[in-house]
Design an enzyme around this catalytic site. Sequence first.
Site, mmCIF file in Angstrom:
data_model
loop_
_atom_site.group_PDB
_atom_site.id
_atom_site.type_symbol
_atom_site.label_atom_id
_atom_site.label_comp_id
_atom_site.label_asym_id
_atom_site.label_seq_id
_atom_site.Cartn_x
_atom_site.Cartn_y
_atom_site.Cartn_z
ATOM 1 N N ASP A 332 -20.586 -91.264 27.619
ATOM 2 C CA ASP A 332 -19.760 -90.058 27.656
ATOM 3 C C ASP A 332 -20.518 -89.011 28.444
ATOM 4 O O ASP A 332 -21.715 -89.141 28.642
ATOM 5 C CB ASP A 332 -19.593 -89.492 26.240
ATOM 6 N N ASP A 637 -17.111 -91.322 20.568
ATOM 7 C CA ASP A 637 -17.164 -90.400 19.441
ATOM 8 C C ASP A 637 -15.847 -90.307 18.674
ATOM 9 O O ASP A 637 -15.840 -90.199 17.472
ATOM 10 C CB ASP A 637 -17.618 -89.002 19.903
ATOM 11 N N ASP A 641 -11.903 -94.313 20.039
ATOM 12 C CA ASP A 641 -12.935 -95.058 20.772
ATOM 13 C C ASP A 641 -13.332 -96.329 20.034
ATOM 14 O O ASP A 641 -14.026 -97.184 20.586
ATOM 15 C CB ASP A 641 -14.196 -94.200 20.959
#
Length: 922
Positions: A332, A637, A641
Amino acid sequence: MQEHNRTARWHCDPAEAALVKLQSTPAGLAEETASIRLGKFGPNRLPAPPKRPAWRRFLSQFHNILIYVLLASAAITSLLGHLFDTSVIAAVVLINAVIGYLQEGKAERAMDAIRQMLAPRASVLRDGERHTVDAETLVPGDIVLLEAGEKIPADLRLTVAHGLQVQEAVLTGESLPVDKQVSSVDPDAALGDRTCMAFSGTLVSSGLGRGVVTATGAETEIGRISRLLARVETLKTPLILQMDRFAKWLTGVILAIAMLLLVYGHVVVNLPFAEIFMAVVGLSVAAIPEGLPAVLTITLALGVQAMARRNAIVRRLPAIETLGSVSVICSDKTGTLTRNEMMVVSVVTDQHLFSLRGRGYEPRGTIHLDNTEVSLSEHDPLREIGRIATLCNDAVLQKRDETWIVEGDPMEGALLALTGKLGMDPKRELSGLPRTDTIPFDAKHRFMATLHHDHERNAFIAVKGAPEKILSMCSHQRIAGDGKGPLDLGYWQQEAEAIASRGQRVLALAVKPVDKTKTTLDYADVEQELTLIGLVGLIDPPRQDAIDAVAECHRAGIRVKMITGDHQGTAAAIGRQVGLNNPDRVLTGADLDRMDDQALSAAVAETDIFARTSPEHKLRLVMALQSRGMTVAMTGDGVNDAPALKRADAGIAMGLKGSEAAKEAAEFVLADDNFVSIAAAVREGRTVYDNIKKVISWTLPTNAGEAMTIIVALLFGMTLPITPIQILWVNLITAVTLGVALAFEPTEKNTMRRPPRPKGESILSAELAWYIILVSLLFLGGVFGIYNYALAQGYSLELARTMALNTLVVMEIFNLFFIRNIHGSSLSLDAIKGTRAVWIAVLTVTAAQFAMTYLPPLQKLFGTQSVPLVDGLLILLTGILLFVVIEGEKQIRLSFRRSREAKQLRTGSPESAQSKENVVRL
Ligand code: ATP
């Protein structure tokens, strides 16, 4: 309260009644009341499953086929009257068990401590303010706030629910999420139908909610069945299991050889049974790597601890091995590669681009237009921006010890600070316009909306979100003086691109007046006819240490890809700053949607930045990378996901901003959300694998060499160059010292300069087999060489044996130094310096050997004699010779491998897709 939990049926009473019964209010308990209740009801945790008693754990150390063979040998030697031999074997077994027991205890304590680091937290209202607290401190009456992805921390009677859906599989077995609401249900409703309750341990899959705690700890529904859920984690990984199977197989082979030799020696060579039997016992003990399981466990436990020290918490042990072979890390952006310390620095209205100055989240600062300070009163449109930024916001700013911190999303914290920096008071804005309903932010829709009524009950919707999304929902824009005009799409798009290309995250703010009777908000209400108020640009600088970690990964043949929900301009700018490859090549979620799996698989090879993606894209990307033979680590997160994390070879959840759903799906949790910790964990993963390999590579040839000495002597009808009792001694003393030392090996210097190991590589490789044969033969040569030399000198049999025995030990020590640097050179200063563990082991073994060789009582027991100094040096020389041969062989092999890799690099004709990916990055 809790006493009557079982009889109280919270689900059939209205929410207000539950609040009254629990002596609470919608603003939550007072901090003081909460702490009194905590004393009364105890912490909100499930009782720990009963631990295995110590004696059981100790006994389990003996539950191992290798040990059974040793115990049987001990029993038979004692029957034959060789009591001294019996006691040495017993000592081997006992010392091994004690070490195993102590280390296992240590490992278990370490795992417990690590589990503590994963202790869940909960958002509560206390004294009317939002706080994040340890879920263990929740008490009945607390008001808990729920968001998508959270694990419900206690049993709750819901008081607010917006699109709230909960996954209750742990409790009811029902895998589909259940819609939750506030109205009471039938008294006889089954657990799964109590839709106004949220139960501890279940997961919020979408929506927002709030509820009052009705039961905590063992009193919760999950607490009542927790016995069924108690899970025992064992220190087992595929590698260890592979070794367990190997040990069983090895024992079978050893026993078969031992039986054959027994028959051969007794029947063919006609040796007395007791003598041949003792030799066979010596052989079995020599060949059995009894210390191996314990040392492997220690290696693994040390690896888990080392990772935890580096903020990577291992949830599933087998993944440690996978981590070492990772060839691509998908990360990310926000908070992982960047600091997630947001600050609004740009504001765009229909006419101007303002810049803002200030420090962090402090709600104070200055507004500038073309480098000149301006005030709010001169630029009225800013007032509405400040208001929307505050209203459409769930965060809270708090001042602690002179610094301002955010409770909630840092970006929303920055928006509250913006309101302050504009010279407005966020609290006043909020009090005049209470919120009636919310559409929470989710990564798929990329906006958030709130419905507000003023005191005259006029109503409007405040919206904020990704500019493309918001612009597509707007028909008008605010023009100075509270009016509105048609939307100038080109202007806003251009401004948004310009801010994004500077690496800023861009948000658009919009409003829509609605009828005052409106009290609920739906997607249909905000999809069109919005009026755009302006744009804000937030900076979130990259983490300095992440830049170094990305470079380290590249050197280690690991590709780093950034997968972000952010704008492609922002993503490219940040990608360039952190040093990703091809920062100008960015694929967006929309681009990915247009590609079929084949096109995607080709595209992922060349692209390292993916922007405006939703969680579903992550799953496709993982699969595309895996289809290229790569081992994928993926971070995540949000609740959505979870599928990508599960599918990835190593799923990594964020510890700070990650949802419980993501953590449950992941193999690792990053305590600090930092990319640096991923790189460190990969390094540790490689180290653990290397050390396991080293332990095995040292132990197996040592055992094989010892065993072959006996076998060869028996087969050729020679006197044994080392007696069974001496072999037992060597085994006892070296296995628990030299073998264990390898578990403590630090990371080799070139660990992160090697390409990742290929997927599915077996540890018992052809290379290892060759190495075992080579070293065993060298051991054999050394032992017999010295033994025959001694006899040729006319030395006594005892002295010849003592020298042969010491040669064996010296060669084991040199072999250890060789193994320590199995991937590089053992001839550097660092390699010679060794580690503390190595030197403690070497000194212990040397002292033991000196004692056995020179102390008269031990000489008597073991049948040894003092070795003259010159012969002692000869023995040392034999060790050095062994070292020279195996180190030389390794250097030749390594240089071949290096030139092969360099050739692949030049010709671009790698053997597999994976090696291409790796070599190219070297
Ligand atoms: P990553 O953490 O994967 O790098 P991200 O956190 O930047 O991604 P998301 O959280 O999915 O990505 O956000 C995507 C976009 O949605 C942001 O660029 C922003 O425009 C918008 N956004 C993010 N958070 C909010 C929020 N709380 N309210 C409204 N819009 C938001």
